[in-house]
Design a protein around this motif. Structure first.
Motif, PDB file in Angstrom:
ATOM      1  N   SER A 253     -13.296  -2.370   0.648  1.00 55.94           N
ATOM      2  CA  SER A 253     -12.814  -2.255   2.030  1.00 55.94           C
ATOM      3  C   SER A 253     -13.838  -1.610   2.951  1.00 55.94           C
ATOM      4  N   ALA A 254     -14.649  -0.714   2.382  1.00 55.93           N
ATOM      5  CA  ALA A 254     -15.670  -0.049   3.198  1.00 55.93           C
ATOM      6  C   ALA A 254     -16.710  -1.048   3.687  1.00 55.93           C
ATOM      7  N   ASP A 255     -16.924  -2.119   2.916  1.00 55.20           N
ATOM      8  CA  ASP A 255     -17.887  -3.159   3.312  1.00 55.20           C
ATOM      9  C   ASP A 255     -17.237  -4.250   4.157  1.00 55.20           C
ATOM     10  N   THR A 256     -16.030  -4.668   3.759  1.00 54.58           N
ATOM     11  CA  THR A 256     -15.403  -5.814   4.420  1.00 54.58           C
ATOM     12  C   THR A 256     -14.711  -5.446   5.727  1.00 54.58           C
ATOM     13  N   GLY A 257     -14.352  -4.167   5.880  1.00 56.74           N
ATOM     14  CA  GLY A 257     -13.667  -3.747   7.098  1.00 56.74           C
ATOM     15  C   GLY A 257     -12.195  -4.106   7.127  1.00 56.74           C
ATOM     16  N   LYS A 258     -11.645  -4.546   5.984  1.00 54.61           N
ATOM     17  CA  LYS A 258     -10.211  -4.855   5.925  1.00 54.61           C
ATOM     18  C   LYS A 258      -9.704  -4.572   4.519  1.00 54.61           C
ATOM     19  N   SER A 259      -8.400  -4.464   4.384  1.00 53.73           N
ATOM     20  CA  SER A 259      -7.803  -4.105   3.105  1.00 53.73           C
ATOM     21  C   SER A 259      -8.017  -5.195   2.065  1.00 53.73           C
ATOM     22  N   VAL A 260      -8.234  -4.771   0.805  1.00 53.89           N
ATOM     23  CA  VAL A 260      -8.346  -5.727  -0.296  1.00 53.89           C
ATOM     24  C   VAL A 260      -6.983  -5.942  -0.963  1.00 53.89           C
ATOM     25  N   LEU A 261      -5.935  -5.461  -0.332  1.00 53.33           N
ATOM     26  CA  LEU A 261      -4.581  -5.699  -0.823  1.00 53.33           C
ATOM     27  C   LEU A 261      -3.820  -6.708   0.040  1.00 53.33           C
ATOM     28  N   ASP A 262      -4.280  -6.922   1.270  1.00 58.57           N
ATOM     29  CA  ASP A 262      -3.517  -7.749   2.215  1.00 58.57           C
ATOM     30  C   ASP A 262      -3.243  -9.152   1.700  1.00 58.57           C
ATOM     31  N   ASP A 263      -4.276  -9.836   1.190  1.00 58.51           N
ATOM     32  CA  ASP A 263      -4.085 -11.219   0.735  1.00 58.51           C
ATOM     33  C   ASP A 263      -3.114 -11.290  -0.436  1.00 58.51           C
ATOM     34  N   LEU A 264      -3.196 -10.308  -1.341  1.00 55.67           N
ATOM     35  CA  LEU A 264      -2.302 -10.288  -2.494  1.00 55.67           C
ATOM     36  C   LEU A 264      -0.881  -9.943  -2.066  1.00 55.67           C
ATOM     37  N   ARG A 265      -0.732  -9.005  -1.158  1.00 64.55           N
ATOM     38  CA  ARG A 265       0.599  -8.648  -0.665  1.00 64.55           C
ATOM     39  C   ARG A 265       1.252  -9.811   0.081  1.00 64.55           C
ATOM     40  N   ALA A 266       0.452 -10.539   0.841  1.00 67.99           N
ATOM     41  CA  ALA A 266       1.001 -11.666   1.604  1.00 67.99           C
ATOM     42  C   ALA A 266       1.250 -12.881   0.722  1.00 67.99           C
ATOM     43  N   GLY A 267       0.563 -12.959  -0.414  1.00 67.89           N
ATOM     44  CA  GLY A 267       0.659 -14.149  -1.248  1.00 67.89           C
ATOM     45  C   GLY A 267      -0.071 -15.319  -0.637  1.00 67.89           C
ATOM     46  N   GLU A 284       0.934 -14.504 -18.393  1.00 64.45           N
ATOM     47  CA  GLU A 284       0.141 -14.209 -17.192  1.00 64.45           C
ATOM     48  C   GLU A 284       0.803 -14.776 -15.947  1.00 64.45           C
ATOM     49  N   LEU A 285       1.374 -15.970 -16.080  1.00 62.44           N
ATOM     50  CA  LEU A 285       2.039 -16.583 -14.938  1.00 62.44           C
ATOM     51  C   LEU A 285       3.248 -15.749 -14.508  1.00 62.44           C
ATOM     52  N   GLY A 286       3.983 -15.225 -15.484  1.00 56.90           N
ATOM     53  CA  GLY A 286       5.118 -14.359 -15.173  1.00 56.90           C
ATOM     54  C   GLY A 286       4.680 -13.113 -14.416  1.00 56.90           C
ATOM     55  N   THR A 287       3.534 -12.567 -14.819  1.00 63.49           N
ATOM     56  CA  THR A 287       3.009 -11.382 -14.138  1.00 63.49           C
ATOM     57  C   THR A 287       2.617 -11.710 -12.705  1.00 63.49           C
ATOM     58  N   LEU A 288       1.940 -12.841 -12.525  1.00 60.61           N
ATOM     59  CA  LEU A 288       1.545 -13.238 -11.172  1.00 60.61           C
ATOM     60  C   LEU A 288       2.773 -13.439 -10.289  1.00 60.61           C
ATOM     61  N   ARG A 289       3.789 -14.093 -10.834  1.00 62.97           N
ATOM     62  CA  ARG A 289       4.995 -14.358 -10.040  1.00 62.97           C
ATOM     63  C   ARG A 289       5.722 -13.057  -9.671  1.00 62.97           C
ATOM     64  N   SER A 290       5.618 -12.058 -10.521  1.00 63.32           N
ATOM     65  CA  SER A 290       6.322 -10.802 -10.241  1.00 63.32           C
ATOM     66  C   SER A 290       5.554  -9.900  -9.277  1.00 63.32           C
ATOM     67  N   SER A 295       5.206  -6.892  -0.872  1.00 63.18           N
ATOM     68  CA  SER A 295       4.701  -6.139   0.283  1.00 63.18           C
ATOM     69  C   SER A 295       4.338  -4.709  -0.077  1.00 63.18           C
ATOM     70  N   ASP A 296       4.892  -4.195  -1.193  1.00 54.91           N
ATOM     71  CA  ASP A 296       4.606  -2.820  -1.613  1.00 54.91           C
ATOM     72  C   ASP A 296       3.597  -2.761  -2.758  1.00 54.91           C
ATOM     73  N   LEU A 297       2.858  -3.851  -2.962  1.00 52.70           N
ATOM     74  CA  LEU A 297       1.877  -3.903  -4.045  1.00 52.70           C
ATOM     75  C   LEU A 297       0.904  -2.734  -3.941  1.00 52.70           C
ATOM     76  N   ASN A 298       0.684  -2.046  -5.065  1.00 54.60           N
ATOM     77  CA  ASN A 298      -0.254  -0.925  -5.051  1.00 54.60           C
ATOM     78  C   ASN A 298      -1.556  -1.302  -5.753  1.00 54.60           C
ATOM     79  N   GLU A 299      -2.497  -0.393  -5.756  1.00 51.04           N
ATOM     80  CA  GLU A 299      -3.820  -0.680  -6.312  1.00 51.04           C
ATOM     81  C   GLU A 299      -3.757  -0.929  -7.813  1.00 51.04           C
ATOM     82  N   GLU A 300      -2.911  -0.206  -8.507  1.00 51.31           N
ATOM     83  CA  GLU A 300      -2.785  -0.407  -9.951  1.00 51.31           C
ATOM     84  C   GLU A 300      -2.277  -1.807 -10.271  1.00 51.31           C
ATOM     85  N   GLN A 301      -1.295  -2.276  -9.514  1.00 52.51           N
ATOM     86  CA  GLN A 301      -0.778  -3.627  -9.722  1.00 52.51           C
ATOM     87  C   GLN A 301      -1.808  -4.678  -9.317  1.00 52.51           C
ATOM     88  N   ALA A 302      -2.558  -4.392  -8.262  1.00 54.37           N
ATOM     89  CA  ALA A 302      -3.622  -5.312  -7.851  1.00 54.37           C
ATOM     90  C   ALA A 302      -4.673  -5.433  -8.940  1.00 54.37           C
TER      91      ALA A 302
END
Length: 358
Positions: A253-267, A284-290, A295-302
């Protein structure tokens, strides 16, 4: 004795003038504003302008140089600057649609405008609504002003007549790409073709091909020059967005200037995610679907999602796609009827755009 042709203008030095053109234009708008309230918007616009790469304006000037750089340099600079205002319109509205907090390393427009509202004594329970509404207006204003800057750039009437249809196509294309993006966000799928189509219309044509076309049209480009711009611009634009998708998940994020969670949170429907879904094991597919789209995805889940994107080979495949498209773009330059200085500059840009960290 062979007549020596004049050297093309130095685009790098002209590009420095784009910022001055934007500042001068906004200064004139502040002076002629119907009321001081408008500064509430233009001050936010100025802050957003400070953090951009200004890739589209640079490519517009490269297109102008590629086609012979005829006409007034000042007109080319102001036309290039108009693309930066259009880009801000697109980014501001995109952040509203995506509910993004950060843009270019600072609060996105609707967040900044919400904070300003409360700082000025506004009610906190109205701040979010104010920020969203004011950001829509700011985006609209940037769009209107991009038109005004183009129309008053000083281009010859016949050249401006060549530019307008290209600009209209560019605007329609990005709206179509944005619509596809909206329709597919939050829908986990193994469909790779749709995100590739989003990339083509939302990024490749808008970011690379059309700015080159517009600049080339300013210099009265012949069809072979425009065709060469497309042959280079489409694959490079696709590679650029594929890199952006990787950075949106694996970047800093320090390089890109935006959150690295946004795309994953938005799907977000990206090629990266589609490939992972296509290749994932049932577990793995079950994990991705869950996790993807929470919207509350955290860094550990990411981190868990990133591991799947790597273990399925999706990340490596996207890297290969970037390399292939970069090679295609560079091969197109070998055949392009551009001055040597333009070809060299575009080669450097291709390297930077596909190997970047921000």
């Amino acid at each position: 004795m062979t007549e020596m042709l004049p050297a093309p203008p130095d685009v790098s030095s002209l590009h420095h003038e784009v910022g001055s053109a934007l500042t001068g234009f906004l200064d004139s708008k502040d002076r002629s504003a119907p009321g001081a309230e408008l500064l509430h918007l233009t001050s936010t616009l100025r802050k957003l302008l400070d953090g951009g790469k200004r890739l589209r304006s640079r490519l517009c000037l490269y297109g102008w140089q590629a086609a012979g750089a005829t006409g007034e340099p000042a007109a080319a600079v102001r036309t290039a600057a108009s693309l930066e205002l259009f880009q801000l319109f697109a980014l501001i509205h995109d952040d509203v649609m995506d509910d993004s907090d950060i843009r270019r390393g600072q609060p996105s427009a609707h967040r900044a405008l919400a904070m300003t509202y409360t700082d000025d004594g506004g009610r906190r329970d109205r701040a979010e609504a104010h920020g969203l509404g004011a950001a829509v207006l700011l985006g609209d204003l940037a769009l209107v002003w991009s038109d005004e800057l183009l129309e008053t750039a000083g281009s010859a009437p016949d050249r401006l007549a060549q530019v307008r249809p290209l600009l209209a196509k560019m605007r329609s294309e990005i709206m179509y790409g944005q619509l596809l993006d909206l329709q597919t966000t939050g829908r986990l799928s193994d469909d790779v073709e749709t995100p590739l189509r989003i990339i083509r219309y939302k990024t490749a044509k808008y970011t690379i091909e059309r700015p080159l076309h517009i600049g080339a049209a300013l210099a009265g480009a012949a069809p072979p020059v425009l065709e060469a711009c497309t042959a280079f611009g489409i694959p490079l634009g696709e590679a650029f967005q594929l890199r952006d998708d990787l950075l949106g998940v694996f970047g800093d994020s320090a390089d890109t200037g935006k959150s690295v969670l946004d795309d994953l949170r938005a799907g977000k429907a990206t090629v990266l995610m589609a490939l992972a879904v296509k290749r994932a094991s049932p577990s793995e597919l079950g994990t991705l679907r869950s996790l993807v789209g929470r919207s509350d995805l955290n860094e550990e889940q990411a981190h868990v999602i990133r591991a799947i994107l790597a273990s399925t080979g999706a990340r490596a495949s996207v890297e290969e796609m970037i390399a292939e498209r970069r090679a295609t773009a560079l091969a197109a330059l070998d055949e392009a009827p551009f001055p040597g200085v333009t070809t060299a500059s575009l080669r450097g840009l291709a390297d930077a755009a596909t190997a970047r960290q921000a």
